[in-house]
Design a protein around this motif. Structure first.
Motif, short mmCIF file in Angstrom:
data_model
loop_
_atom_site.label_atom_id
_atom_site.label_comp_id
_atom_site.label_asym_id
_atom_site.label_seq_id
_atom_site.Cartn_x
_atom_site.Cartn_y
_atom_site.Cartn_z
N ARG A 1 0.79 -1.10 0.01
CA ARG A 1 -0.09 0.12 -0.15
C ARG A 1 0.91 1.27 -0.03
O ARG A 1 1.89 1.39 0.83
N ASP A 2 0.63 2.00 -0.94
CA ASP A 2 1.40 3.32 -0.87
C ASP A 2 0.44 4.68 -1.16
O ASP A 2 0.37 5.15 -2.21
N PRO A 3 -0.25 4.87 0.11
CA PRO A 3 -0.95 5.99 0.12
C PRO A 3 -0.21 7.38 -0.22
O PRO A 3 0.74 7.37 0.04
N HIS A 4 -0.96 8.30 -0.99
CA HIS A 4 -0.51 9.54 -1.25
C HIS A 4 -0.35 10.32 -0.08
O HIS A 4 -1.30 10.19 1.07
N LEU B 1 -6.44 11.21 7.98
CA LEU B 1 -6.03 10.44 9.14
C LEU B 1 -7.10 9.26 9.10
O LEU B 1 -6.59 7.80 9.19
N PRO B 2 -8.41 9.22 8.84
CA PRO B 2 -9.15 8.04 8.53
C PRO B 2 -8.95 7.20 7.65
O PRO B 2 -9.06 5.84 7.70
N ALA B 3 -8.59 7.71 6.61
CA ALA B 3 -8.08 6.96 5.29
C ALA B 3 -7.05 6.17 5.40
O ALA B 3 -6.57 4.94 5.03
N LEU B 4 -5.92 6.65 6.45
CA LEU B 4 -4.64 5.81 6.84
C LEU B 4 -4.81 4.76 7.89
O LEU B 4 -4.68 3.79 7.63
N VAL B 5 -5.75 5.25 9.14
CA VAL B 5 -5.74 4.18 10.12
C VAL B 5 -7.03 3.86 10.26
O VAL B 5 -7.64 2.90 11.25
N GLY B 6 -8.25 3.96 9.37
CA GLY B 6 -9.59 3.41 9.23
C GLY B 6 -10.11 4.20 10.27
O GLY B 6 -10.11 5.41 10.95
N GLY C 1 -8.35 1.14 7.37
CA GLY C 1 -7.74 1.96 6.69
C GLY C 1 -6.23 1.52 5.91
O GLY C 1 -6.18 0.02 5.91
N GLU C 2 -5.45 2.31 5.46
CA GLU C 2 -4.16 1.83 4.79
C GLU C 2 -3.49 1.01 5.56
O GLU C 2 -2.84 0.13 5.09
N VAL C 3 -3.25 1.39 6.85
CA VAL C 3 -2.60 0.62 7.93
C VAL C 3 -3.07 -0.79 8.04
O VAL C 3 -2.29 -1.75 7.92
N LEU D 1 5.23 4.79 2.97
CA LEU D 1 4.99 5.98 3.03
C LEU D 1 6.11 7.00 2.47
O LEU D 1 7.06 7.56 3.12
N ASP D 2 5.63 7.21 1.11
CA ASP D 2 6.51 7.89 0.34
C ASP D 2 6.55 9.57 0.60
O ASP D 2 5.47 9.87 0.81
N GLU D 3 7.60 10.18 0.71
CA GLU D 3 7.74 11.63 1.02
C GLU D 3 7.05 11.82 2.63
O GLU D 3 6.00 12.44 2.70
#
Ligand SMILES: Nc1ncnc2c1ncn2[C@@H]1O[C@H](COP(=O)(O)OP(=O)(O)OP(=O)(O)O)[C@@H](O)[C@H]1O
Ligand SMILES: [Mg+2]
Length: 328
Positions: free
Chosen positions: A285-288, A293-298, A306-308, A318-320
């Motif tokens: 998974r390489d989220p932008h 926060l909800p998109a990342l941790v649900g 979420g992405e995690v 986690l690029d950049e």
């Protein structure tokens, strides 16, 4: 001789309640939900109670149209659908099919005892087709643990069949439309059982051989892959950090059976299993960096992984990193 007191309910005739079992999701855990349908005399109405969210409340219209597609009109009576336990929030579109099946039982079109042995989930189209829903894999595993079968959309049949195979042969019905299900349960047309499927290895993973030099960085990548460690890459622009990180999944071994199940459960709840096939490759998974926060941790209003969580047993890239406003 004194007259016997009238049993309760005789004034309007008996109003038996049809019961159909479905599920509500809590993360990847499932909670059984009892869908109760009652048709009584009174002003014509169709109400759904038991803490339904917007999608569940709207299921009334889809159920009405799907039954219409079967050639059935709802009787001009008072129809009440209760989703018990009433204090659990019911989210998602998978309540359409259990409500429709409950109505068909209440209308004595389907036999109550045949329906009792199944956990039912699926979304209805207006033409009676049954569309795919999220979470069939955990629902099927939950059903198997309670020794029940499962009725799910045809598109999710492979997921359910996989759980049935693993958890010990529960019956799986995966109808493409409501008429197919009715015909099967009434014994006029038999549906084929779905077969479990595993995702093919789509595109070959990126190869570490593409990277020239950088022996220390490559060694660090291998050590991280072998030990399951985190990696923080720091270096000047264009040094090859993103390129190196993207090659980490290629170094990891394929998922074993238990891990494949865990990862597939999370993806199933998120509605991300391709054609109901189980995943064998580790997720990457390489989220932008603009992800919330909800998109990342649900979590959030409609709790989704979420992405995690989606990167479970795989790689979260986690690029950049410093640009991530959601977590920094
Ligand atoms: N060791 C290398 N071998 C082959 N190509 C390389 C190497 N290092 C860099 N490159 C080339 O340079 C490009 C830029 O690299 P990359 O995007 O990975 O850098 P970066 O370190 O992530 O930079 P930034 O900090 O700007 O994100 C790569 O797409 C690749 O074409
Ligand atoms: Mg980069």
């Amino acid at each position: 001789m004194p007259a016997e007191p009238l049993p309760i309910g005789t004034a309007t005739g008996p109003n038996p309640v049809a019961h159909v079992e479905t599920v509500a999701f809590h993360g990847i855990d499932v909670r059984p939900i009892d869908v109760q349908v009652q048709i009584t005399n009174g002003l014509p109405a169709f109400t759904v109670v038991g803490l339904p969210d917007k999608a569940v409340g709207e299921s009334r219209e889809r159920v009405r149209s799907a039954l219409h597609a079967l050639g059935l009109a709802l009787p001009p009576k008072r129809i009440t659908v209760n989703l018990a336990p009433a204090d659990v929030l019911k989210e998602g579109s998978h309540f359409d099919l259990p409500i429709a099946v409950g109505l068909l039982v209440a209308l004595e079109i389907l036999p109550a005892d045949a329906v009792e042995e199944f956990v039912v989930l699926g979304e209805l189209s207006l033409d009676g087709a049954i569309s795919r829903v999220a979470g069939v894999l955990p629902a099927a595993i939950g059903a198997a643990s309670r020794e029940k079968g499962i009725i799910c959309p045809a598109a999710c049949g492979p997921e359910a069949a996989w759980a049935a195979d693993r958890e010990g042969r529960i019956p799986v019905l995966a109808p493409g439309d409501l008429i197919g299900l009715v015909n099967h349960m009434r014994g006029t047309q038999v549906m084929a059982a779905p077969q479990p499927k595993v995702a093919e290895d789509a595109l070959a993973a990126l190869d570490l051989a593409d990277i020239k030099g950088q022996e220390t960085a490559k060694r660090a990548l291998e050590v991280a892959a072998a030990g399951g460690h985190n990696l923080l890459m720091i270096g000047p622009p264009g040094a090859g950090k993103s390129m190196l990180a993207a090659r980490l999944p290629g170094l990891l071994p394929p998922l074993d059976a238990a891990e494949a199940l865990e990862v597939s459960m999370v993806h199933s709840v998120a509605g991300l299993l391709p054609d109901g096939r189980l995943l064998r490759r580790r997720p990457f998974r390489d989220p932008h960096h603009s992800a919330s926060l909800p998109a990342l941790v649900g979590g959030g209003m409609r709790a989704r992984p979420g992405e995690v969580s989606l990167a479970h047993r795989g790689v979260l890239f986690l690029d950049e990193l410093p640009e991530f406003s959601g977590i920094m």
